[in-house]
Every structure is written in C-alpha cells, then in structure tokens.
Design a protein around this motif. Structure first.
Motif, short mmCIF file in Angstrom:
data_model
loop_
_atom_site.label_atom_id
_atom_site.label_comp_id
_atom_site.label_asym_id
_atom_site.label_seq_id
_atom_site.Cartn_x
_atom_site.Cartn_y
_atom_site.Cartn_z
N CYS B 51 0.83 -1.21 0.00
CA CYS B 51 0.00 0.00 0.00
C CYS B 51 0.86 1.26 0.00
N ARG B 52 1.93 1.24 0.80
CA ARG B 52 2.83 2.40 0.85
C ARG B 52 3.43 2.65 -0.53
N ARG B 53 3.86 1.54 -1.14
CA ARG B 53 4.50 1.65 -2.45
C ARG B 53 3.50 2.16 -3.49
N PHE B 54 2.31 1.61 -3.45
CA PHE B 54 1.26 2.01 -4.38
C PHE B 54 0.91 3.48 -4.17
N GLY B 55 0.80 3.88 -2.91
CA GLY B 55 0.39 5.24 -2.59
C GLY B 55 1.45 6.28 -2.87
N SER B 56 2.68 5.84 -3.09
CA SER B 56 3.72 6.83 -3.37
C SER B 56 4.15 6.77 -4.84
N GLY B 57 3.37 6.06 -5.64
CA GLY B 57 3.66 6.02 -7.08
C GLY B 57 4.90 5.20 -7.42
N GLY B 58 5.31 4.33 -6.51
CA GLY B 58 6.53 3.57 -6.73
C GLY B 58 6.32 2.25 -7.44
N THR B 59 5.22 2.13 -8.19
CA THR B 59 4.95 0.88 -8.90
C THR B 59 5.55 0.94 -10.30
N PRO B 60 5.95 -0.19 -10.84
CA PRO B 60 6.58 -0.18 -12.17
C PRO B 60 5.58 0.17 -13.28
#
Lengths: 192, 60
Positions: B51-60
């Motif tokens: 969720c943190r990764r998704f919420g900070s736009g850090g997805t490929p």
C-alpha cells in the motif's frame, strides 16, 4: 522539453485516473482530481526535481487532491451501510476458520515467496488493484484512507462518523479480505 | 489461549493502535506455536508495504 513533459503527463493520465477512481469510487470526483493534478503539474513543472520519478511526483500531488476531496465531503459512512459490507465478510471468516476459530487446513496461511520481487512486476499491481477494487465500497474507503492516503484512525473516525472500535474492525476485515485475494490470485501461483 | 481468529484481529489492531500488555503477551504466545498466524502477520506486513509503495507512485 516542455512538450516532452506534456506527452509524459498525458501518457500517465490513465494511471492517475485509475488511482483516483480506486480511492474515491466516484468517476466525476476522480476526473476532477486528475484534472486539477494535471493543471498543477503543468503550472508547477519547474518545481519538479528529477530526484524522484515524474510519476511519483504526480501521485504525490494527486494524493493531496484526493485527501482534500475526502475532507471536503465529510460524508458519513453510516453504520447501516457498513453492516451491508459485513455480510460478505462473515462468509469469508466462516470459510477461513473452523468452529473453534482455528484455520481450516486448506486456508492456513503459507509462506509468500519473495514479495519484493513481486513488487517489481506490473502484473502484480494489476492484481493488487483488482483486489482493492473488489472490497465493499465503505470498507475500501476506510482502508484506503488508512493505508494509502495515510490518515490516522482518529481522523478516519472524524471524517466518516464511525467509532474507533468500528474502524479497527473494518480495517481488520479489509486486511483479511485483501490478504486472501492476493494469496489466491497471485502468491499461490508464484510458488509461495 | 487465543484462537487464530482472535489472533488475526489483534495482528490487525497492532497496525492501528498500541496493544495492551495482556494482548501482546497473548499474541506472542500464540505466534510462538502457530505457523499459520506467524505467516499471516508477515503477510499483512507485506500488504502494508504494498500500500505504501502504491500510494507513493513507486509501482513499475
């Protein structure tokens, strides 16, 4: 340079819109949030420093827009509508646990193989978004306020009009549902 | 002794509030003997990271 930026922005628009729709579950409000984000990005493009990726920067702007919208709505998540969400969750709980509250043999969580490697795959995120999208609406709202937008539970209570204990229960159900969804649709298939 | 169902509740709550001492002890004891719940705890940790990764736009 400016033109590149604009075409990059247009290319990312669908991602932004999906992100906003997931959080807001309201196509109109999501569209507004993305419009405002794109406008802010174009006007403030000098503020972007390439220390982070452009997408990260845009999502940060969009998150703030979404938070503003949610705070502005102060829409009450009525207890009755949360009760509607609950029906399906009881079924999940029954399928996971036996009568004494222990895991059923086939539902006992196993090891998830290398989650960090999964995070690098676009396909994982498609599954992740689909799982979020399948949460009941009110449950999703509370969960995403907490885990994606970073609200403290106290503020979630205030904004949604539910008690803290209710909030914790909703978050628990959301986590349980999402974990099961990721397990079934992703990790069970990657050798976990 | 906690059931797994109760343990999963506490594992979620510990992400949102400070558990009481008795809750912490009960959970610790349960996790010591229950591999399924120990895995569950890691998994909701993965969920939070995702969720943190998704919420900070850090997805490929």
């Amino acid at each position: 340079m400016e033109l590149d930026r604009q075409s990059e922005l247009n290319a990312l628009r669908p991602d932004l819109l999906r992100f906003a729709r997931l959080q807001l579950r309201d196509a109109g409000a999501a569209e507004d949030a993305v419009q405002e984000t794109m406008l802010a990005a174009l006007l403030g493009s000098h503020a972007f420093e390439s220390r982070s990726s452009y997408k990260t920067w845009l999502i940060a702007i969009l998150r703030n827009k979404i938070i503003d919208i949610i705070r502005g709505q102060s829409r009450e998540v009525a207890a009755s509508s949360l009760a509607d969400d609950e029906a399906g969750d009881d079924l999940l709980s029954e399928s996971l646990f036996d009568q004494r509250g222990h895991w059923q043999p086939e539902t006992q969580p196993g090891r998830w193989a290398d989650p960090e490697a999964s995070f690098e795959q676009q396909q994982f995120w498609a599954v992740f978004e689909a799982c979020l999208d399948h949460l009941p609406a009110k449950t999703a709202r509370v969960f995403m306020m907490r885990e994606i937008l970073g609200f403290e539970t106290g503020e979630i209570c205030k904004e949604t009009g539910i008690s803290s204990s209710n909030c914790w229960v909703v978050l628990h159900r959301a986590r349980m549902t999402l974990r099961a969804c990721l397990e079934t649709n992703w990790f069970a298939g990657v050798g976990g | 002794m906690l059931s797994c169902k109760q343990a999963t509740e506490l594992m979620s709550h510990e992400q949102d509030r400070t558990l009481a001492l008795s809750e912490r002890i009960g959970l610790r004891l349960h996790l010591w003997i229950c591999a399924g719940c120990a895995n569950y705890r890691r998994q909701i940790g993965v969920l939070r990271s995702a969720c943190r990764r998704f919420g900070s736009g850090g997805t490929p």
